[in-house]
Enzyme design. Structure first.
Site, PDB file in Angstrom:
ATOM      1  N   LYS A  44     -15.067 -14.541   4.748  1.00 44.45           N
ATOM      2  CA  LYS A  44     -16.086 -13.522   5.081  1.00 44.45           C
ATOM      3  C   LYS A  44     -17.363 -13.877   4.326  1.00 44.45           C
ATOM      4  O   LYS A  44     -17.753 -13.213   3.358  1.00 44.45           O
ATOM      5  CB  LYS A  44     -15.593 -12.134   4.696  1.00 44.45           C
ATOM      6  CG  LYS A  44     -14.443 -11.631   5.560  1.00 44.45           C
ATOM      7  CD  LYS A  44     -13.973 -10.268   5.097  1.00 44.45           C
ATOM      8  CE  LYS A  44     -12.606  -9.922   5.652  1.00 44.45           C
ATOM      9  NZ  LYS A  44     -11.877  -8.936   4.859  1.00 44.45           N
ATOM     10  N   GLY A  83     -12.492  -4.823   1.058  1.00 44.78           N
ATOM     11  CA  GLY A  83     -13.893  -4.409   1.186  1.00 44.78           C
ATOM     12  C   GLY A  83     -14.285  -3.441   0.086  1.00 44.78           C
ATOM     13  O   GLY A  83     -15.377  -3.538  -0.504  1.00 44.78           O
ATOM     14  N   GLY A 134      -7.191  -8.540   0.788  1.00 45.69           N
ATOM     15  CA  GLY A 134      -5.864  -8.606   1.389  1.00 45.69           C
ATOM     16  C   GLY A 134      -5.281 -10.008   1.364  1.00 45.69           C
ATOM     17  O   GLY A 134      -4.117 -10.206   1.005  1.00 45.69           O
ATOM     18  N   ARG A 156       0.814  -1.218   0.000  1.00 45.48           N
ATOM     19  CA  ARG A 156       0.000   0.000   0.000  1.00 45.48           C
ATOM     20  C   ARG A 156       0.850   1.273   0.000  1.00 45.48           C
ATOM     21  O   ARG A 156       0.403   2.297  -0.494  1.00 45.48           O
ATOM     22  CB  ARG A 156      -0.949   0.006   1.203  1.00 45.48           C
ATOM     23  CG  ARG A 156      -2.170  -0.872   0.959  1.00 45.48           C
ATOM     24  CD  ARG A 156      -3.124  -0.853   2.125  1.00 45.48           C
ATOM     25  NE  ARG A 156      -4.397  -1.446   1.738  1.00 45.48           N
ATOM     26  CZ  ARG A 156      -5.321  -1.862   2.591  1.00 45.48           C
ATOM     27  NH1 ARG A 156      -5.123  -1.751   3.890  1.00 45.48           N
ATOM     28  NH2 ARG A 156      -6.448  -2.370   2.159  1.00 45.48           N
TER      29      ARG A 156
HETATM   30  N1  LIG Z   1     -12.878 -23.697   3.857  1.00 44.71           N
HETATM   31  C1  LIG Z   1     -12.443 -22.741   4.672  1.00 44.71           C
HETATM   32  N2  LIG Z   1     -12.747 -22.785   5.989  1.00 44.71           N
HETATM   33  C2  LIG Z   1     -12.312 -21.821   6.833  1.00 44.71           C
HETATM   34  N3  LIG Z   1     -11.576 -20.746   6.459  1.00 44.71           N
HETATM   35  C3  LIG Z   1     -11.260 -20.669   5.158  1.00 44.71           C
HETATM   36  C4  LIG Z   1     -11.674 -21.643   4.216  1.00 44.71           C
HETATM   37  N4  LIG Z   1     -11.201 -21.259   3.001  1.00 44.71           N
HETATM   38  C5  LIG Z   1     -10.514 -20.121   3.191  1.00 44.71           C
HETATM   39  N5  LIG Z   1     -10.543 -19.754   4.476  1.00 44.71           N
HETATM   40  C6  LIG Z   1      -9.875 -18.589   5.105  1.00 44.71           C
HETATM   41  O1  LIG Z   1     -10.333 -17.419   4.498  1.00 44.71           O
HETATM   42  C7  LIG Z   1      -9.446 -16.373   4.882  1.00 44.71           C
HETATM   43  C8  LIG Z   1      -9.495 -15.259   3.878  1.00 44.71           C
HETATM   44  O2  LIG Z   1     -10.828 -14.851   3.729  1.00 44.71           O
HETATM   45  P1  LIG Z   1     -11.239 -13.372   3.378  1.00 44.71           P
HETATM   46  O3  LIG Z   1     -10.813 -12.463   4.477  1.00 44.71           O
HETATM   47  O4  LIG Z   1     -12.682 -13.454   3.057  1.00 44.71           O
HETATM   48  O5  LIG Z   1     -10.387 -13.103   2.056  1.00 44.71           O
HETATM   49  P2  LIG Z   1      -9.776 -11.746   1.511  1.00 44.71           P
HETATM   50  O6  LIG Z   1      -8.920 -11.115   2.586  1.00 44.71           O
HETATM   51  O7  LIG Z   1      -8.967 -12.165   0.329  1.00 44.71           O
HETATM   52  O8  LIG Z   1     -10.955 -10.882   1.175  1.00 44.71           O
HETATM   53  C9  LIG Z   1      -8.102 -17.019   4.994  1.00 44.71           C
HETATM   54  O9  LIG Z   1      -7.562 -16.707   6.258  1.00 44.71           O
HETATM   55  C10 LIG Z   1      -8.382 -18.528   4.860  1.00 44.71           C
HETATM   56  O10 LIG Z   1      -7.708 -19.302   5.809  1.00 44.71           O
HETATM   57  O1  LIG Z   2      -7.662  -2.602   5.121  1.00 46.38           O
HETATM   58  C1  LIG Z   2      -8.713  -2.082   4.745  1.00 46.38           C
HETATM   59  O2  LIG Z   2      -9.768  -2.812   4.317  1.00 46.38           O
HETATM   60  P1  LIG Z   2      -9.654  -4.342   3.699  1.00 46.38           P
HETATM   61  O3  LIG Z   2      -9.046  -5.246   4.747  1.00 46.38           O
HETATM   62  O4  LIG Z   2     -11.085  -4.728   3.390  1.00 46.38           O
HETATM   63  O5  LIG Z   2      -8.804  -4.222   2.453  1.00 46.38           O
HETATM   64  C2  LIG Z   2      -8.887  -0.591   4.678  1.00 46.38           C
HETATM   65  O6  LIG Z   2      -7.715   0.088   5.111  1.00 46.38           O
HETATM   66  C3  LIG Z   2     -10.082  -0.161   5.495  1.00 46.38           C
HETATM   67  O7  LIG Z   2      -9.863  -0.439   6.849  1.00 46.38           O
HETATM   68  P2  LIG Z   2     -11.109  -0.684   7.817  1.00 46.38           P
HETATM   69  O8  LIG Z   2     -11.787  -1.985   7.364  1.00 46.38           O
HETATM   70  O9  LIG Z   2     -10.515  -0.769   9.218  1.00 46.38           O
HETATM   71  O10 LIG Z   2     -12.047   0.505   7.680  1.00 46.38           O
END
Ligand SMILES: Nc1ncnc2c1ncn2[C@@H]1O[C@H](COP(=O)(O)OP(=O)(O)O)[C@@H](O)[C@H]1O
Ligand SMILES: O=C(OP(=O)(O)O)[C@H](O)COP(=O)(O)O
Length: 403
Positions: A203, A383, A360, A38
């Site tokens: 998520k 997000g 991320g 970033r």
């Molecule tokens: N089948 C699963 N069960 C539980 N967790 C999972 C599964 N598949 C992926 N994950 C978890 O999802 C997480 C990422 O999800 P998310 O935050 O939604 O993705 P991103 O950050 O790319 O948007 C990872 O930490 C991974 O371990």
């Molecule tokens: O890391 C961020 O969002 P992301 O994890 O969805 O990419 C942004 O910096 C926004 O942060 P926030 O979800 O604490 O408002």
């Protein structure tokens, strides 16, 4: 949403005080930045403002600030140090409890053209996340021009990206914001087809909502990761202890019907890698077993897509001309559960399609696997990119002046 916004190319900042909102929300471990993506992504706009002779005042949030302890650990001090190195000139860190107070006013008044200062974490002011007026006014009072380059935060309506924009005469977007919106906007509005969208990750509730909109735009929608099991349950399959959002089972049924009605392919896992218990720590050794999706074990948890699914998904990606990917296919942090994510990343790296990665964890996975440079675009927003793909207006973008 098209980006018909004024940008840094449309203004003259010579001698002006420019407040530039960036997303410096980087991961820190013991005060060290562990991923500077970033920061690097913010450099083109900052360099442009310096070169044009602006007095550049940078600001950003860092993490969620809930306790007094957070104010010690979530300081932007390490960012100022690294930015100075990356820019090859001093980025003066001016920290005070109210973020904008007497020290900052004094420092801004003393700035010469082309100099750069960085303010402390904007979330140290409690009004920041409520878009409160007092902090927005403080920010507006130290600048002549506002530049918003914080794409990762564009889905939030806070003082430092929305409130302040409404209080200054000139509020424009930066290069990163422009690049993100152009890539993501083109991908969804005018995709070169076949257009394949891949959703995964954990998520579940957030991401399931994107599906309805994406189905109308893409040709094939591939579902993996934790979110797949709500679909598999909606199909009537046993999913054992896998991640599920019970409240979305009917919605998943509707989405399967919608895909059929629209003649779109909705691909779900046909097999799954299952384990007894979720690993703790996450990379602890695990024993895995592979089950067909309609014969999963009631006592186990699905943590990756299986080999047949890998083949199916890699095949679907091969002929694609545009691919948008958000969310890993499994618990990729564990080497035994990373095969699905690796295979999808490899398939994307091999295509000549335009490939766009959001989120991320997906970005980290692609970079860790060494495929970063093979992707057309890795978004700095998780997000934000999802809300954009959903077709929502991003408040951070909307607040900038139209052309
Ligand atoms: N089948 C699963 N069960 C539980 N967790 C999972 C599964 N598949 C992926 N994950 C978890 O999802 C997480 C990422 O999800 P998310 O935050 O939604 O993705 P991103 O950050 O790319 O948007 C990872 O930490 C991974 O371990
Ligand atoms: O890391 C961020 O969002 P992301 O994890 O969805 O990419 C942004 O910096 C926004 O942060 P926030 O979800 O604490 O408002």
């Amino acid at each position: 949403m098209s980006l018909n916004k004024k940008s840094v190319d449309d203004i003259n900042v010579k001698g002006q005080r420019v407040l530039c909102r960036c997303d410096f929300n980087v991961p820190l471990k013991e005060g060290k930045i562990t991923d500077e993506n970033r920061l690097v992504a913010a450099l083109p706009t900052i360099k442009k403002l310096i070169a044009d002779g602006g007095k550049v005042i940078l600001c950003s949030h860092l993490g969620k600030v809930k306790t007094e302890e957070d104010k010690k650990t979530k300081t932007l001090a390490p960012v100022a140090v690294r930015l100075s190195e990356l820019l090859g000139q001093e980025v003066k860190f001016v920290a005070e409890p109210e973020v904008v107070g007497p020290k900052v006013r004094e420092a801004v008044a003393a700035m010469k053209d082309g100099e750069v200062i960085l303010l402390e974490n904007t979330r140290f002011r409690p009004e920041e996340t409520k878009n409160g007026e007092a902090f927005s006014k403080d920010l507006a009072s130290i600048c002549d021009v506002f530049v918003n380059d914080a794409f990762g935060t564009a889905h939030r309506a806070h003082c430092s990206n929305v409130g302040v924009a409404g209080l200054v005469d000139t509020a424009v977007v930066g290069y990163l914001m422009q690049k993100e919106i152009d890539f993501l906007g083109n991908a969804v509005e005018n995709p070169v087809r076949p257009f394949v969208a891949i959703l995964g990750g954990a998520k579940v509730a957030d991401k399931l909502n994107v599906i309805s909109n994406l189905l109308e735009k893409c040709d094939t929608l591939i579902i993996g990761g934790g979110m797949a099991y709500t679909f598999l349950k909606a199909k009537g399959y046993e999913i054992g202890k896998s991640l599920v959002d019970e409240s979305k089972i009917d919605y998943c049924k509707e989405m399967m019907e919608k895909a059929e009605k629209l003649g779109k392919k909705l691909l779900l896992p046909v097999d799954s890698v299952m384990i007894d218990d979720f690993p703790n720590p996450i990379d602890a050794p695990v024993e895995t077993e592979i089950f067909d999706a309609d014969k999963m074990s009631a006592d186990k948890e699905g943590c990756d897509i299986g080999p047949k699914t890998i083949e199916l998904y890699a095949d679907a990606v091969k002929t694609a001309k545009t691919v948008v990917w958000n969310g890993p296919m499994g618990v990729f942090e564990n080497p035994t559960l990373a095969a699905g994510t690796k295979a999808v990343a490899a398939a994307l790296a091999e295509t000549d399609a335009t490939t766009i990665i959001g989120g991320g964890d997906s970005a980290a996975a692609v970079n860790q696997l060494g495929y970063g440079s093979k992707m057309s675009h890795i978004s700095t927003g998780g997000g934000a990119s999802l809300e954009f793909l959903e077709g929502k207006e991003l408040p951070g973008v909307a607040a900038a002046n139209d052309k």
